[in-house]
Design an enzyme around this catalytic site. Structure first.
Site, PDB file in Angstrom:
ATOM      1  N   CYS A  22      18.119   1.062  17.266  1.00  0.00           N
ATOM      2  CA  CYS A  22      19.194   1.802  16.598  1.00  0.00           C
ATOM      3  C   CYS A  22      19.676   2.966  17.455  1.00  0.00           C
ATOM      4  O   CYS A  22      20.856   3.309  17.434  1.00  0.00           O
ATOM      5  CB  CYS A  22      18.758   2.267  15.207  1.00  0.00           C
ATOM      6  SG  CYS A  22      17.334   3.354  15.239  1.00  0.00           S
ATOM      7  N   THR A  23      18.764   3.568  18.225  1.00  0.00           N
ATOM      8  CA  THR A  23      19.186   4.627  19.144  1.00  0.00           C
ATOM      9  C   THR A  23      20.140   4.061  20.187  1.00  0.00           C
ATOM     10  O   THR A  23      21.193   4.651  20.468  1.00  0.00           O
ATOM     11  CB  THR A  23      17.962   5.252  19.846  1.00  0.00           C
ATOM     12  OG1 THR A  23      17.151   5.875  18.862  1.00  0.00           O
ATOM     13  CG2 THR A  23      18.375   6.283  20.881  1.00  0.00           C
TER      14      THR A  23
END
Lengths: 454, 523
Positions: free
Chosen positions: A216-217
């Site tokens: 997700c980063t």
């Protein structure tokens, strides 16, 4: 000025001039079975056989160091070919060697310069060799840069280890290993005596797993150059090249990832994406220099000589080295894990004498400590069933319906080695396990046989 | 991409283009090309050192074939320097390699000016008397000197020069420069732009931990008379407050804040190590001062004035949970402050240069930038002249080593390596060099070492008989594996000294190949 006579009485010129001081003279700070003399030197030359695993930064040094430490019978195994980036440290290779197998060139170069030394190269994967291949060596020296490869060799070496009925290791089955590793100015050298000192698996925590960025980063909140690069490498590549795997050794693929990473970095205002850094992140490049490799290999070679001859004390058992800020070395005596699956006495499995080989293999898949699929089974060096190559598979297939008890020569209990696939951190890895098979209800087996890590 | 860049890729990742350029400019001299010297140069030639000169007066003998990879059977009887040099050239044709067939001891005696042409001299296998003479020559000529010696299973490496200063010391573990305990106005203002009680859960879990800590520390200070948490209880309480600020258990930013809370508790201002450098007498600069000390003088000025007790800000922040935008904004705040600090230091340095009568632009901006970025990590290494150490070693350290179990072998080796040279000066051979006189040599080495210890002021000290025996057993042999190790260390130190990156060894590194309990002795 006394003793000019001593100078006149020059010793015969010999290649072994310096080594003889160590091998021919008695000493006090030596191993318990050190027997100095010409015979020791000759035996070292004639009988000691060392396998060097890896012909890279450490391997090249190890071959040279061992060949100049009295060893004459060496083998080297490496699956890689020479690359330009090797040349700043792998001193046996030249620019014109790029593309050739490392093991072959390394063996040839050392033999050219040191007469009397015989080095057999093996240009293949370590897993391609039969287990028994490894049993042929007195000592195995590891010059590797991967945890998986170390783990594999460790398991193989430990598979030769046998325990007596008191769970003491049988000395003649101990296959010593010497292991080195480097990263930049840092490194380690260690001595592994399976059954006596901790094996690689006993102290696996010394090698923490690599930290990965959360997806997700990468997808939503990139902040660093590495995030942009990994986005291009792990997410964007698959989106664009559906089904085509990314090849880190293909310069065009690398350039594509770099260009995409630059675009993403510009979009988010993140500095620091360079081509070199992209390569570093994607290939997880470990910086490497000649000096650290030389230092660590030399420590390993010295310990190999000591194991073979007992000419001095042995490293006990783990040396860490750091040369970046001054110079720090430290010797740590790590302890064995008595329940270690690899070097311990093995997993005890009780079986009904009527069980077939196939049924036994099914059991291995279900066994909570093993969960081992696609098993190949060997007993005392004999292949009971082999998954590959196809020729062997065909030859051993008929054994599947036979009784394991009969296949094992009707022994009431014995060690069986199984090689197969297991899951580790959600990843399939190949592994080799040692099992203490005990057949129920057969004479000679009693409840007293409860030893081991069952 | 050019071929050298690819070839050196794995080392450029460590010392960068600047480090590599420094290596390629340097001119190295090797004294004695036995295995210790040969292995030292091998590692340097592979890495692309500029030029090398190999000095050795001996011819290749049969015994050399058994311990030196750089000579081979075909070269028997040839000058060793020539053979080693030609093999080294084969390793890397970018290196300028030459040799001089001459005994180093003789060169030191007859032609001291010879050494002044080099950046650095690696002197291997020298005896004490030659070491002392060479050290004087090299100090006089400002040439860096490294001694390396392999002796049986033992050896040492010792650097000698007046002073070595390092800007890029590249420590592995060093506290990042976030100033959470002493935020400057812009950082405070940036933090004020955040609301810790924000209702949007996505916004809440993306507040950078730096902001959380600056705000919480500010709040704490307001209710504690301007002080930050200092006692154990207060620190614990502060962490509890952080924990209470979490609205969901998966908030990584708050976890990071708790893990980093010690950065709020850390004392303000510069480290005692940096203070020592600022207090050094070299800070009183004049026209003969090096750029490093001119910059330190500027740094001292900065810390006392603009910096308010702090060094210039490093200007980089670690990765932390945050939205991209906020992270980039935060990074800009740090970079702006670092740039302002740099400009202040630059101004001070240029003024200083003018004052001491130099060219105010003689120090490049890039150097000043790097100096500011690394100001907290500066290193100054100084080395005693070898003769001083040999004549009057630090007695309290020596006595400590002699009685300390961990150091007993290492200090024993140190003393015995000196004793074997005295032995050789007296008896024209090294102890144990020949089989016939072993017992006699052991007794003589023992008495030599005792009298040496007495001379140094350690009257009651003795060395373990086992170690003395062992030293005689070694009989001045140069074992390849030991030479490769000692040479490996010597080459590593050359790289650190030439690139001016990382921190070289201070003191004498004693290699103990018996059980690998090697030690650094500061004498």
């Amino acid at each position: 000025m006394a003793d000019t006579s001593a100078q006149i009485q020059q010793q015969q010129p010999s290649r072994s001039r310096d080594l003889d001081k160590l091998l021919l003279r008695p000493g006090n700070l030596v191993g318990p079975r050190f027997e100095p003399g010409a015979e020791l030197r000759d035996d070292l030359q004639e009988f000691a056989k060392v396998l060097v695993v890896g012909a890279g930064g450490l391997g090249c040094e190890l071959l040279k160091d061992l060949a100049l430490s009295g060893f004459r019978n060496l083998d080297v195994i490496d699956m890689d070919r020479i690359e330009v980036t090797n040349l700043n440290r792998q001193f046996l290779f030249r620019l014109e060697d790029v593309g050739k197998p490392k093991a072959e060139v390394a063996a040839k170069r050392v033999m050219e310069r040191i007469s009397g030394v015989n080095i057999v190269p093996h240009f293949c994967r370590i897993e391609d060799k039969e287990i028994e291949f490894y049993n042929d060596f007195s000592i195995i020296a590891l010059g590797l840069d991967s945890i998986e490869a170390r783990s594999y060799i460790n398991t193989v070496a430990c598979s030769f280890l046998e325990y007596d009925s008191d769970d003491n290791p049988r000395e003649e089955t101990i296959k010593p290993m010497v292991d080195g590793g480097t990263e930049g100015f840092k490194g380690h050298a260690r001595v592994i005596m399976p059954g006596i000192t901790p094996c690689f698996e006993c102290t696996i925590w010394l090698f923490p797993p690599q930290v990965k960025f959360p997806l997700c980063t990468l997808a939503e909140t990139p902040r660093t150059a590495a995030h942009c690069i990994e986005y291009a490498h792990l997410i964007k590549w698959d989106e664009v090249h559906r089904g085509v795997p990314f090849d880190p050794d293909n310069p065009e693929n690398m350039k594509w990832v770099y260009d995409e990473a630059v675009k993403r970095a510009e979009l988010f205002g993140i500095p620091g994406v360079t081509y070199s850094f992209t390569q570093g992140v994607v290939k997880n490049i470990i910086p490497a220099i000649a000096s650290t490799n030389a230092i660590i290999s030399a420590a390993c070679a010295l310990e190999t000589l000591k194991i073979a001859t007992e000419c001095s004390k042995t490293l006990s058992n783990y040396l860490t080295y750091n040369g970046s800020e001054g110079l720090h070395t430290k010797v740590t005596e790590f302890e064995r894990d008595k329940d270690c699956l690899v070097c311990g006495p093995g997993i005890r499995i009780e079986l009904d004498p009527s069980i077939t080989l196939q049924k036994f293999m099914d059991l291995l898949e279900e066994h909570p400590k093993l969960r081992l699929s696609k098993a190949s089974v060997t007993h005392r060096g004999k292949n009971l069933y082999m998954q590959a190559p196809p020729v062997l598979e065909e030859m051993t297939r008929s054994n599947l319906t036979l009784s394991l008890f009969n296949l094992m020569g009707k022994l009431p209990k014995d060690i069986v080695h199984v090689n197969g696939m297991t899951s580790k951190n959600d990843q399939k890895t190949s592994c080799l396990r040692k099992l203490r098979v005990v057949f129920k209800g057969i004479d000679g087996v009693t409840d007293m046989d409860t030893a081991g890590g069952a | 991409m050019a071929e050298p860049k690819v070839k050196y890729d794995r080392q450029l990742r460590i010392w960068g283009d600047q480090g590599q350029a420094a290596l390629e400019k340097s001119n190295i001299c090797l004294l004695n090309c036995g295995p210790t010297g040969s292995e030292t140069l091998k590692n340097l030639v592979l890495g692309g050192i500029g030029s090398i000169t190999v000095v050795d007066g001996s011819k290749v003998e049969v015994g050399d074939l058994g311990n030196n990879f750089l000579v081979d059977e075909a070269s028997l009887g040839e000058p060793k320097a020539k053979i080693v040099c030609s093999f080294l050239q084969e390793l890397n044709d970018a290196v300028k390699a030459k040799y001089i067939e001459e005994y180093p001891d003789k060169l030191i005696e007859t032609n001291p000016s010879f050494f002044s042409q080099f950046t650095l001299v690696v002197a291997t296998q020298l005896v004490e008397s030659s070491m002392v003479k060479l050290d004087k020559i090299c100090r006089e000529a400002n040439v860096i000197l490294i001694f390396a010696r392999s002796y049986g299973l033992a050896g040492f490496v010792r650097i000698s020069l007046k002073e070595h200063t390092v800007i890029e010391s590249k420590p592995e573990h060093f506290l990042d420069d976030l100033r959470l305990n002493n935020p400057w106005p812009e950082l405070k203002r940036f933090a004020e732009g955040f609301e810790l009680n924000v209702h949007d859960p996505v916004a809440h879990k993306h507040i950078p931990y730096v902001v959380i800590l600056v705000k919480m520390a500010d709040e704490w200070a307001k209710s504690h008379g301007g002080r930050l948490p200092s006692t154990r209880e207060e620190k614990k309480e502060f962490k509890e407050l952080l924990k209470a600020g979490m609205v969901a258990p998966d908030e990584d930013n708050y976890k990071e804040a708790m893990e980093s809370s010690f950065k709020v508790f850390a004392p303000r201002g510069i480290s005692s190590e940096l203070q020592l450098i600022l207090n050094d007498s070299s800070v009183e600069v004049d026209s003969s001062s090096s750029d490093f000390w001119v910059l330190v003088a500027a740094l001292k000025d900065f810390v006392a004035n603009e910096g308010g007790g702090e060094a210039p800000l490093e200007g980089s922040i670690p990765d932390m949970t945050s939205s991209t935008e906020q992270y980039v904004n935060l990074q800009n705040i740090y970079q702006a402050k670092a740039e302002a600090d740099f400009l202040a230091i630059e101004r001070m340095a240029r003024n200083t240069l003018k004052k001491i009568g130099g060219d105010p632009n003689s120090i490049p901006r890039a150097t000043i930038k790097s100096f500011c970025k690394n100001a907290r990590k500066l290193k100054v290494c100084r080395y005693r002249p070898i003769e001083d150490e040999f004549n009057s070693p630090n007695l309290s350290e020596l006595q400590k080593y002699l009685t300390d179990e961990d150091h007993s072998f290492a200090v024993g080796i140190y003393i015995l390596l000196r004793a074997v040279d005295r032995f050789a000066a007296n008896y024209n051979r090294f102890p144990g060099q020949f089989d016939s006189a072993m017992d006699e040599d052991i007794a003589r080495l023992k008495s030599t070492s005792i009298s040496l210890l007495n001379e140094l002021g350690c009257n009651s000290a003795t060395l373990a008989d086992d170690l003395i025996n062992e030293m005689c057993r070694f009989g001045a042999s140069e074992l390849h594996a030991v030479a490769a190790l000692v040479g490996g260390i010597a080459s590593q130190e050359v790289i650190k000294l030439i690139t001016r990156q990382f921190v070289p060894i201070t003191g004498t590194y004693i290699f103990n190949g018996i059980d690998h309990k090697s030690q650094l002795l500061l004498l």
